[in-house]
Design an enzyme around this catalytic site. Structure first.
Site, short mmCIF file in Angstrom:
data_model
loop_
_atom_site.label_atom_id
_atom_site.label_comp_id
_atom_site.label_asym_id
_atom_site.label_seq_id
_atom_site.Cartn_x
_atom_site.Cartn_y
_atom_site.Cartn_z
N ASP A 182 4.87 -7.31 32.74
CA ASP A 182 4.09 -7.87 31.65
C ASP A 182 3.74 -9.30 32.08
O ASP A 182 4.36 -9.87 32.97
CB ASP A 182 4.89 -7.85 30.35
CG ASP A 182 3.98 -7.82 29.13
OD1 ASP A 182 2.80 -8.21 29.26
OD2 ASP A 182 4.43 -7.40 28.04
N GLU A 214 -0.74 -10.18 11.82
CA GLU A 214 0.26 -9.48 12.62
C GLU A 214 -0.33 -9.16 14.00
O GLU A 214 -1.48 -8.78 14.12
CB GLU A 214 0.73 -8.19 11.94
CG GLU A 214 -0.35 -7.15 11.69
CD GLU A 214 0.19 -5.83 11.19
OE1 GLU A 214 1.42 -5.64 11.19
OE2 GLU A 214 -0.62 -4.98 10.81
#
Length: 874
Positions: free
Chosen positions: A272, A620
């Site tokens: 990542d 979110e």
């Protein structure tokens, strides 16, 4: 004679072309007749150590001496190609697609996304832009983490809380994206984030997850195992967090023992982005970049995304920490993917390489986006047949923060379509001119006090010209001479990364300065609102009053200025954009609190109220700078619907008029009061570019709702376990001991269905599978889809496993009065459990197979009866 002449010319051209081709093939790796393995070995053998190391960065540079073009591995296509400078089809968010319970539709979505991605990549090759991010064919999707806790802001990117549903939909996505050509990949999928990763977002760079062997193999690994061993996914992304004390990208258990040895994964692994830096900066498990990079490569992490940590591999080799042969292993895996994508072969040989740019936003793709949006919507409540609404109503009042919110419907990790239909637009388009549609926002997501925007056109001018003086600079620091300058009437911009601007500037790592003078129309207060991505700041009369220069996330700030009539105030806005999409918007107005009772009275002639609320990807998402009641860092601190929205809904309920609550969200929202008092509730998720059309189709009965919840909707925060605890105890429908507000698999219809004739063997042998069939009939008055669900339960208290587990589902469309026989084929693996050592064992004894439109103990009024049958496994 003429034919002979043309034949000679053709032969000459073929000979000439052949000679040129031979000359072009200087090395064996360029010979497309050789197997990929030999070509990869030959190519890697010709690279220097430095060239190899730099190929392990996500932005791999060109190697001119070997005619190897630059390539950036970083691309996204979560629900349509994301972040590209081209206009593309945007499908519903991943969690919404999961709500369709339609693996065939998800397969087609991935197929269409790959086609659009191919068209973009082909155009990038034509333009010589393969070095740019978001133009390649290696997509870091799907996100198959288990959505274990509804507070996780990135749960919207997943396929929900169930391992079986996640694995099935993930498999459909990978097969659709990668294509069926025996030699070439259409595109390369990547399963992320391997493997125990689901928030909290603010802790993801330092968090150490630790779960039992049971939870690891029962919940967190099944989807990854299926995609690696059966779907043959091309790539895997390892997560930021640590697992059992080791960073995931250097985990002995996850990376070496399971992924490479047990599952025999031969594809590539990317970290990542910035995860390797976390080894020594945050986890503190390694002393420096050289140690971190070497350990990551030892564990099979082939690409260092988003940073330059892997450049320290040169030091690691020099110091004897790692050998060049170790690096060769990774390099060969990376070039194998590029060869399989056809990047080193003539376009004529790769059937995808000639996909034209005209496939972008094709009619078929847009139609499929609408189809999936319709299928995703979940009817949660419909008392007194409030829905569908009649089309002949005289007045409809549409309210709420998501009613006309084009940002919300796109979710996150999204592309940009040419046309977005909001719910307000969808309703207006549906009812036509004979129905009055009135819109008032009334509330924000969390507040009943709104900024009443004013038209500032007549109050902004500089150098005798209206608007802003705009200056654009190369780089992020407003340095040097502007690349170009121009007057702009207003400040409201959005750019995709890499989008072409004036003066040869591209929307990537640029900055801008906007200057104007504001003349106050009255004495009082003016509130300026500034929002942007990535960083911005506002100066008034030379004083800095707003500063989000290091914010690096989308968001808005306000500043209240005390004004004197006819006075002039100098405004300067500075802005920079780094990577990804860019936006900057400036507006002004005055704050006003909404009087709910006055609103209802003002619209006492309304035939119906449609409130479009919930939450938004503005609140979110991934590691966001959001700090509002109930939200923090991209996650949620409470799953309750914000109080301001409930207060408005109470006022609307007191009006005595029909009230419809359309809820947008990427996660479960607790709505206990609404579930008891609002007659009609539709969960519409983030429905993509055609969300508004789909919602209107459902509200007015042109589509019969059929979506099912892929997550549990709990009643309150008290139902939730500790967010930081990765144990599955009392989490998700499989282990939750309480009664949910709306359970996994829940969803109502405008028609009704009956099940009968469940047929299955009474006994089967341990380790074997079985088949079963059931007849389903549409007993209502409207054609519609039913999602038939198969669950396995068992009563052996000595075995620790899920209380109930989904093991099959099918979507079937039936006209009124029509029936269909549905068959399920349970595989041996579907009748197993995980023991305390993480080993898969066959179930024995008595189990129950249940078939219906919901979980076995949560019968729906529109899906009728649940059929169950006991099965003996000997």
């Amino acid at each position: 004679m003429r034919k002979t002449k043309y034949l000679k010319i053709l032969i000459t051209l073929l000979i000439f072309t052949g000679i040129r081709s031979v000359k072009a093939q200087q090395y064996p790796f360029q010979d497309y007749k050789l197997p990929f393995e030999k070509r990869v070995d030959d190519l890697v053998s010709r690279l220097t150590l430095e060239e190899k190391v730099f190929q392990m960065l996500n932005s791999a540079p060109a190697i001119p001496r070997l005619k190897i073009p630059a390539y950036d591995w970083w691309n996204e296509t979560l629900h349509g190609v994301a972040r590209t400078p081209f206009k593309v089809t945007v499908f519903p968010q991943a969690i919404a697609m999961a709500a369709t319970f339609d693996s065939d539709a998800l397969f087609k979505m991935a197929d269409y996304s790959a086609l659009e991605g191919r068209a973009i990549y082909n155009k990038a090759v034509e333009l010589g832009r393969t070095n740019e991010r978001y133009l390649g064919l290696t997509y870091w999707t799907p996100n198959i983490n288990i959505f274990r806790d509804p507070r996780w802001g990135r749960g919207q990117e997943t396929y929900g809380e169930d391992p079986y549903l996640t694995a099935t939909l993930g498999d459909a996505f990978v097969r659709g994206l990668q294509g069926d050509d025996p030699k070439y990949l259409k595109a390369a999928a990547c399963a992320k984030h391997y493997a125990v990763h689901s928030g909290p977002e603010p802790l993801r760079h330092v968090f150490n997850a630790d779960v039992s062997k049971f939870d690891l193999w029962d919940t967190y690994l099944p989807a990854f195992e299926k995609l690696v061993t059966q779907s043959k996914v091309a790539g895997v992304m390892c997560a930021y967090n640590a697992f059992q004390g080791q960073p995931c990208c250097a985990s002995d258990l996850l990376m070496t023992d399971i992924l490479r040895k047990q599952w025999n994964f031969t594809g590539y692994v990317t970290s990542d982005c910035w995860a390797i830096d976390d080894f020594y900066k945050n986890h503190k498990t390694h002393k420096d970049a050289a140690a971190a990079s070497a350990d990551a490569v030892f564990h099979g992490t082939d690409i260092d995304c988003g940073t330059e940590a892997y450049k320290a591999l040169l030091t690691a080799v020099k110091n004897g920490i790692i050998t060049e042969k170790d690096i060769d292993v990774s390099i060969k895996r990376l070039f194998m993917i590029r060869f399989r994508l056809g990047m080193f072969d003539p376009a004529a040989m790769v059937k995808y390489a000639n996909t034209p740019i005209t496939v972008l936003e094709s009619d078929d793709h847009k139609a499929h986006s609408l189809k999936m949006a319709r299928e995703s919507m979940v009817l949660l409540r419909n008392e007194a047949n409030t829905l569908p609404l009649k089309k002949g109503l005289k007045k409809i009042v549409v309210l709420g923060p998501n009613a006309d919110n084009a940002i919300a419907v796109l979710g996150n990790y999204n592309g940009t379509p040419s046309k977005i239909t909001t719910v307000l637009e969808g309703i207006k388009n549906k009812v036509g001119q004979n129905t009055q549609v009135v819109y008032e926002q009334a509330v924000s997501f969390t507040n009943d006090t709104l900024l009443n925007y004013l038209n500032l056109d007549q109050q902004l001018a500089i150098d005798g010209k209206p608007g802003f003086k705009a200056e654009y600079f190369k780089g992020q620091n407003l340095e040097g001479t502007p690349v170009f300058s121009q007057m702009e009437s207003s400040l409201k911009h959005e750019w995709q990364e890499g989008q072409q601007m004036e003066g040869g500037l591209t929307a990537n790592h640029f900055s801008a300065r906007y200057s104007t003078n504001f003349k106050a129309a009255q004495t009082g207060n003016m509130t300026f609102e500034l929002e942007g991505d990535d960083g911005y700041r506002l100066f008034i009369n030379g004083k800095k009053v707003l500063d989000a220069w290091s914010r690096n996330r989308w968001g808005a700030q306000t500043y209240k200025l005390a004004t004197v009539k006819d006075s002039t105030y100098n405004l300067v806005i500075e802005y920079w954009q780094g990577e990804g999409a860019a936006k900057i918007r400036f507006s002004g107005g005055t704050f006003m609190r909404t009087d709910f009772n006055a609103l209802v009275k003002r619209h006492q002639d309304a035939d119906a109220f449609v409130f479009v609320g919930g939450i938004s990807p503005q609140l979110e998402g991934e590691e966001m700078k959001v700090d509002l009641p109930g939200f923090s860092g991209g996650d949620r601190t409470s799953i309750m619907l914000p109080q301001a929205q409930t207060a408005l809904l109470k006022a609307l309920k007191n009006s005595g008029k029909p009230v419809v609550f359309v809820m947008m969200t990427g996660s479960a929202i607790a709505i206990p009061w609404e579930a008891e008092n609002i007659p009609a509730i539709v969960n519409a998720w983030y429905g993509g570019q055609s969300a508004g059309t789909a919602v209107a189709d459902l509200l007015f009965g042109d589509y019969n709702p059929s979506g099912r919840l892929p997550v549990t909707f709990y009643k309150s925060d008290q139902d939730l376990a500790n967010f930081n605890d990765y144990s599955m105890e009392n989490r998700t429908y499989r282990y939750f001991k309480g009664k949910p507000l709306f359970g996994f698999g829940y969803g109502l219809s405008y028609t009704s269905f009956r099940y009968e004739g469940l047929t299955t063997p009474a006994n089967i042998k341990s380790g074997k599978g079985t088949t079963l069939s059931v007849k389903i009939t549409n007993t209502g008055k409207m054609q519609g889809d039913e999602v038939v669900q198969l669950y396995v339960t068992h009563s052996d208290s000595a075995i620790k496993t899920a209380r109930k587990a989904l093991k099959g589902f099918q979507r079937v469309n039936l006209a009124p009065g029509k029936s269909q026989l549905i068959s399920f084929n349970l595989q041996p693996g579907d009748l197993t459990y995980i023991d305390e050592n993480g080993q898969k064992k066959p179930l024995t004894g008595k189990i129950s197979l249940s078939v219906g439109g919901s979980q076995p103990d949560e019968t729906l009024k529109t899906s009728g009866n649940i059929l169950s049958q006991t099965l003996n496994i000997n």
